[in-house]
Design an enzyme around this catalytic site. Structure first.
Site, PDB file in Angstrom:
ATOM      1  N   LYS A  35       0.847  -1.199   0.000  1.00  0.00           N
ATOM      2  CA  LYS A  35       0.000   0.000   0.000  1.00  0.00           C
ATOM      3  C   LYS A  35       0.881   1.247   0.000  1.00  0.00           C
ATOM      4  O   LYS A  35       2.097   1.158   0.263  1.00  0.00           O
ATOM      5  CB  LYS A  35      -0.916  -0.013   1.220  1.00  0.00           C
ATOM      6  CG  LYS A  35      -0.170   0.032   2.545  1.00  0.00           C
ATOM      7  CD  LYS A  35      -1.105  -0.224   3.714  1.00  0.00           C
ATOM      8  CE  LYS A  35      -0.355  -0.154   5.021  1.00  0.00           C
ATOM      9  NZ  LYS A  35      -1.173  -0.640   6.143  1.00  0.00           N
ATOM     10  N   TYR A 256      17.799  29.210  10.369  1.00  0.00           N
ATOM     11  CA  TYR A 256      16.605  29.913  10.859  1.00  0.00           C
ATOM     12  C   TYR A 256      16.472  29.768  12.364  1.00  0.00           C
ATOM     13  O   TYR A 256      16.643  28.679  12.921  1.00  0.00           O
ATOM     14  CB  TYR A 256      15.351  29.339  10.199  1.00  0.00           C
ATOM     15  CG  TYR A 256      15.201  29.706   8.745  1.00  0.00           C
ATOM     16  CD1 TYR A 256      15.070  31.044   8.344  1.00  0.00           C
ATOM     17  CD2 TYR A 256      15.160  28.715   7.772  1.00  0.00           C
ATOM     18  CE1 TYR A 256      14.916  31.373   7.006  1.00  0.00           C
ATOM     19  CE2 TYR A 256      14.999  29.035   6.428  1.00  0.00           C
ATOM     20  CZ  TYR A 256      14.876  30.366   6.061  1.00  0.00           C
ATOM     21  OH  TYR A 256      14.717  30.691   4.744  1.00  0.00           O
TER      22      TYR A 256
HETATM   23  C1  LIG Z   1      -0.454  -1.758   6.665  1.00  0.00           C
HETATM   24  C2  LIG Z   1      -1.084  -2.997   7.127  1.00  0.00           C
HETATM   25  C3  LIG Z   1      -0.302  -4.112   7.426  1.00  0.00           C
HETATM   26  C4  LIG Z   1       1.193  -4.101   7.406  1.00  0.00           C
HETATM   27  O1  LIG Z   1       1.666  -3.515   8.588  1.00  0.00           O
HETATM   28  P1  LIG Z   1       3.235  -3.483   8.896  1.00  0.00           P
HETATM   29  O2  LIG Z   1       3.334  -2.972  10.276  1.00  0.00           O
HETATM   30  O3  LIG Z   1       3.830  -2.542   7.899  1.00  0.00           O
HETATM   31  O4  LIG Z   1       3.700  -4.870   8.701  1.00  0.00           O
HETATM   32  C5  LIG Z   1      -0.957  -5.276   7.786  1.00  0.00           C
HETATM   33  N1  LIG Z   1      -2.299  -5.328   7.858  1.00  0.00           N
HETATM   34  C6  LIG Z   1      -3.081  -4.269   7.598  1.00  0.00           C
HETATM   35  C7  LIG Z   1      -4.554  -4.395   7.716  1.00  0.00           C
HETATM   36  C8  LIG Z   1      -2.497  -3.067   7.228  1.00  0.00           C
HETATM   37  O5  LIG Z   1      -3.280  -2.020   6.970  1.00  0.00           O
END
Ligand SMILES: *Cc1c(COP(=O)(O)O)cnc(C)c1O
Length: 365
Positions: A35, A256
């Site tokens: 994702k 800054y």
């Molecule tokens: C993003 C996600 C994962 C992966 O999580 P990580 O901590 O990156 O391994 C697993 N299950 C769901 C439902 C997610 O949204």
């Protein structure tokens, strides 16, 4: 010449990390979670390194389409399911598996016309209180789904809130198993932290695991454990160069807000990297950085296009010297993204996802 900042993606590291996750959860099939454009690395850049995964999990339908265009014919799972009824048409067309987390999604399925029934993952809210049916409503949701001709196999999933921390997962694992005990179907509950910390346990590993951050070489439970502790390799290097050098006298301040003042004569370098590149502005003086592969620290505030670094440990550095913001330097030294994230009060996930569009990206061959 373009500005010298560059992100390099390391597909071999991604592949190594995938194998590492597999070793931690033997006998489970593995979803490679890609994702957010593979956590900022680019699906197109990393998916070949992830080819040996059993499926890809994501939540954007456009990303699912991209994976099919790239030629992936195996399972794809939409972790949040569909967002509106017509998304189901795409699921049918591209044979996407999808989570079902609420009654509306069941209603949409019931009204969906399809030749091929869908494989679904029924999501339980076992305590995180984001998406899913609570344990007491889970069985009736399953019964509704199970009665639909639009539905093929039903699998079971839940997500942990504390797999990386002291509260742990036992209460959620127990709630999940209690509510699914006599339901037929495959089960999937472990994220990266649960894979690494509990993958050896049969009641956590189950049929499928969901590996996300582990693939990209960041430790899900940093700072308790580091990426090196888990034998993970950075999948992304963010590097730039020195574009200026300043000699400071005691009392001279930098940047800054004059947030850093030299107490003794010192030399600082100016790096072509700032928050408009995705480097976190919350990093204050002392954030680790590599110059010519040697560890030093930032001084003063991060600005839009520049940061300033202490050259005391690298007196030979000058204009054009290599600067590694995170990842691997030319000499092989590694600066874990997790250490930079910690200095900014955040996690490696956010930094990799926030790499700015203006940063050119190359894939290491
Ligand atoms: C993003 C996600 C994962 C992966 O999580 P990580 O901590 O990156 O391994 C697993 N299950 C769901 C439902 C997610 O949204």
């Amino acid at each position: 010449m373009p500005r010298p900042i560059l992100a390099t993606i390391h597909p071999a590291a991604v592949q190594h990390n995938l194998e590492r996750a597999r070793r931690a959860a033997p006998d489970a099939r593995l979803w490679a979670v890609v994702k957010a454009n593979a956590y900022g690395h680019g699906i197109e850049r990393v998916w070949e390194g992830l080819r040996s995964a059993d499926g890809f999990a994501l939540l954007d339908l456009a990303e699912a389409e991209l994976l099919r265009q790239l030629g992936w014919r195996g399972p794809i799972l939409l972790l949040e399911g569909v967002f509106e009824p017509r998304d189901l048409e795409l699921c049918s067309r591209l044979s996407l598996w999808h989570a079902v987390h609420c009654d509306a999604q069941i209603d949409w399925l019931a009204a969906h016309k399809t030749q091929v029934p869908h494989r679904v993952f029924l999501k339980m809210n076992s305590g995180m209180n984001r998406l899913g049916f609570t344990p007491d409503r889970y069985r009736s949701a399953w019964a509704r789904l199970n009665a639909l001709p639009q539905v093929d196999e039903i699998s079971f999933m839940t997500h942990f809130s504390d797999a990386d921390g002291p509260r742990g997962i036992a209460h959620q694992v127990q709630a999940f198993h209690r509510a699914t005990a006599d339901l037929p179907g495959e089960r999937c509950i472990a994220n990266s932290a649960a894979i690494l910390r509990h993958g050896g346990e049969g009641e956590v590993r189950l049929d499928w695991v969901r590996a996300g951050i582990v693939l990209y070489g960041s430790a899900p439970d940093h700072p308790e454990r580091s990426a090196a502790d888990w034998d993970l390799r950075p999948a992304m290097t963010l590097a730039s160069r020195l574009i200026g050098v300043q000699r400071l006298q005691p009392g001279d301040s930098v940047g800054y807000g004059s947030r850093f003042t030299a107490e003794a004569p010192m030399t600082i370098g100016v790096v072509a990297c700032g928050y408009a590149d995705g480097y976190p502005r919350h990093c204050d003086t002392g954030t680790p950085v590599l110059v010519d592969g040697v560890r030093t620290r930032t001084v003063g505030r991060v600005s839009m296009d520049m940061i300033t670094v202490d050259l005391t440990p690298v007196p030979q550095a000058g204009l054009g010297s290599e600067v590694t913001l995170w990842g691997r330097a030319a000499n092989g030294a590694v600066l874990p993204i997790d250490e930079v994230a910690q200095a900014a009060g955040t996690v490696g996930y956010e930094l990799m996802c926030a790499l700015a569009p203006r940063v050119p990206v190359v894939v290491e061959s």
